[in-house]
Design an enzyme around this catalytic site. Structure first.
Site, PDB file in Angstrom:
ATOM      1  N   ASP A  84     -10.913   2.740   4.085  1.00 32.99           N
ATOM      2  CA  ASP A  84     -11.118   1.240   3.904  1.00 32.99           C
ATOM      3  C   ASP A  84     -12.706   0.965   3.975  1.00 32.99           C
ATOM      4  OD1 ASP A  84      -9.118  -0.729   4.072  1.00 32.99           O
ATOM      5  OD2 ASP A  84      -8.703  -0.206   5.952  1.00 32.99           O
ATOM      6  N   GLN A  89      -4.452  -1.503   9.687  1.00 37.26           N
ATOM      7  CA  GLN A  89      -4.443  -3.078   8.934  1.00 37.26           C
ATOM      8  C   GLN A  89      -5.076  -3.844  10.083  1.00 37.26           C
ATOM      9  OE1 GLN A  89      -3.824  -3.408   5.898  1.00 37.26           O
ATOM     10  NE2 GLN A  89      -3.823  -5.626   6.001  1.00 37.26           N
ATOM     11  N   LYS A 106       0.756  -1.150  -0.038  1.00 32.74           N
ATOM     12  CA  LYS A 106       0.009   0.231   0.082  1.00 32.74           C
ATOM     13  C   LYS A 106       1.040   1.204  -0.015  1.00 32.74           C
ATOM     14  CE  LYS A 106      -3.711  -2.597   2.168  1.00 32.74           C
ATOM     15  NZ  LYS A 106      -4.474  -2.903   3.326  1.00 32.74           N
TER      16      LYS A 106
HETATM   17  N1  GUN Z   1      -6.975  -6.839   6.381  1.00 30.68           N
HETATM   18  C1  GUN Z   1      -7.126  -7.788   5.118  1.00 30.68           C
HETATM   19  N2  GUN Z   1      -7.613  -6.933   4.306  1.00 30.68           N
HETATM   20  C2  GUN Z   1      -7.684  -5.734   4.671  1.00 30.68           C
HETATM   21  C3  GUN Z   1      -8.096  -4.505   4.341  1.00 30.68           C
HETATM   22  O1  GUN Z   1      -8.553  -4.278   2.904  1.00 30.68           O
HETATM   23  N3  GUN Z   1      -7.711  -3.350   5.110  1.00 30.68           N
HETATM   24  C4  GUN Z   1      -7.225  -3.570   6.460  1.00 30.68           C
HETATM   25  N4  GUN Z   1      -7.239  -2.266   6.864  1.00 30.68           N
HETATM   26  N5  GUN Z   1      -6.858  -4.680   7.083  1.00 30.68           N
HETATM   27  C5  GUN Z   1      -7.198  -5.673   5.928  1.00 30.68           C
END
Ligand code: GUN
Length: 295
Positions: free
Chosen positions: A121, A98, A54
């Site tokens: 998100d 995350q 990311k």
């Molecule tokens: N863990 C797995 N997929 C995601 C996501 O799209 N965002 C976040 N914050 N954590 C995750």
């Protein structure tokens, strides 16, 4: 039947290029650089990889990024303080925490503490609720990315039978809602299957589109699908491997080699849904920077 491979990596790079172009225009017009922050708790290998990806994508499109690392032992209170600080940081347009978080932290408390305007998100109850009600919101990145793939490959959804396997808050549940909506990329008849579903194969055999998001490697087998089906594989389980430098490789939820020959379209793992999740997150962050969702 020979399946067409859905190239999520290519589409993701195309979206990133469009966003990079837009960022240049914004900077040229004197606007500030879009800024995404990520909070990473602990050292889970999978989470490390996703967050690194990311951050790297932010650099590629010209965004500013910040990574806030906290130890596995961080208290809920400390993490909430970090969330509040990011909510109040005028330079940060959007941020993510995350997941998964360590067991001693209540995930829902952290998500609810995020300012919905910065929740790129799309996990906050306000954004989820607004998504259900067709109001402007941040749509959670993976389902958003999948809809975008269906659009780019001109895969018809209207009137189709769609089976979603897995009812997670992040993927299965929002995915089922998006595909059932009365919109150009919806109008599916959706069946949401899960661990208590009886005779899953009776459902999958009727499906024109299958979204496999249960997190069980190679779960979907050839005898569970009909000819011509569209298969979207959301699985990304890390398994030990001697074939890669990292010592791990990603395994999807679909037994690709045997299912692919029956498909009209299928996503690979890696290179299918994963890169689209990141493209969607970046897109949501751009929307946040431009204040297009919440004025
Ligand atoms: N863990 C797995 N997929 C995601 C996501 O799209 N965002 C976040 N914050 N954590 C995750």
């Amino acid at each position: 039947m020979s399946a067409q491979l859905i190239d999520g990596k290519k589409i993701s790079l195309e979206i990133q290029e469009e966003i990079a172009h837009e960022v240049k225009t914004m900077l040229g017009a004197g606007m500030k650089q879009p800024h995404l922050a990520a909070v990473l708790v602990g050292n889970d290998g999978g989470s490390e990889t996703y967050v690194a990806s990311k951050i790297k994508t932010c650099e590629r499109v010209g965004f500013k990024s910040s990574l806030i690392r906290l130890p596995e032992t961080v208290s809920e209170e400390e993490l909430l303080k970090t969330v509040h600080a990011l909510n109040n940081d005028k330079d940060v347009d959007g941020f993510i925490v995350q997941l998964p978080l360590p067991k001693h932290i209540a995930e829902h408390k952290i998500i609810e503490a995020i300012d919905p305007k910065k929740d790129v998100d799309g996990f906050h109850p306000i954004n989820v609720g607004r998504m259900v009600l067709d109001l402007p919101c941040y749509v959670s990145a993976t389902p958003y990315g999948i809809v975008e793939l269906l659009r780019k490959y001109k895969i018809e959804t209207s009137g189709k039978n769609c089976v979603v396997i897995g009812r997670s808050h992040i993927v299965g549940s929002p995915m089922s809602i998006l595909l059932a909506k009365n919109t150009a990329l919806g109008n599916c008849t959706v069946t949401l299957c899960h661990s208590r579903t009886k005779d899953l194969t009776s459902h999958t055999l009727k499906a024109d589109i299958i979204i496999c998001a249960l997190g069980q490697p190679e779960f979907l087998k050839a005898d569970m699908v009909k000819d011509g089906v569209v298969v979207i594989d959301v699985g990304t389980t890390r398994v030990k491997s001697t074939e890669t430098k990292s010592g791990f490789k990603l395994k999807g939820d679909v037994k690709f080699d045997e299912v692919a020959p029956k498909c009209s379209y299928i996503t690979p793992v890696p290179g299918g849904v994963g890169p689209m999740t990141i493209a969607s997150l970046i897109k949501n962050t751009l929307l946040a920077a431009k204040k297009e969702i919440y004025k």
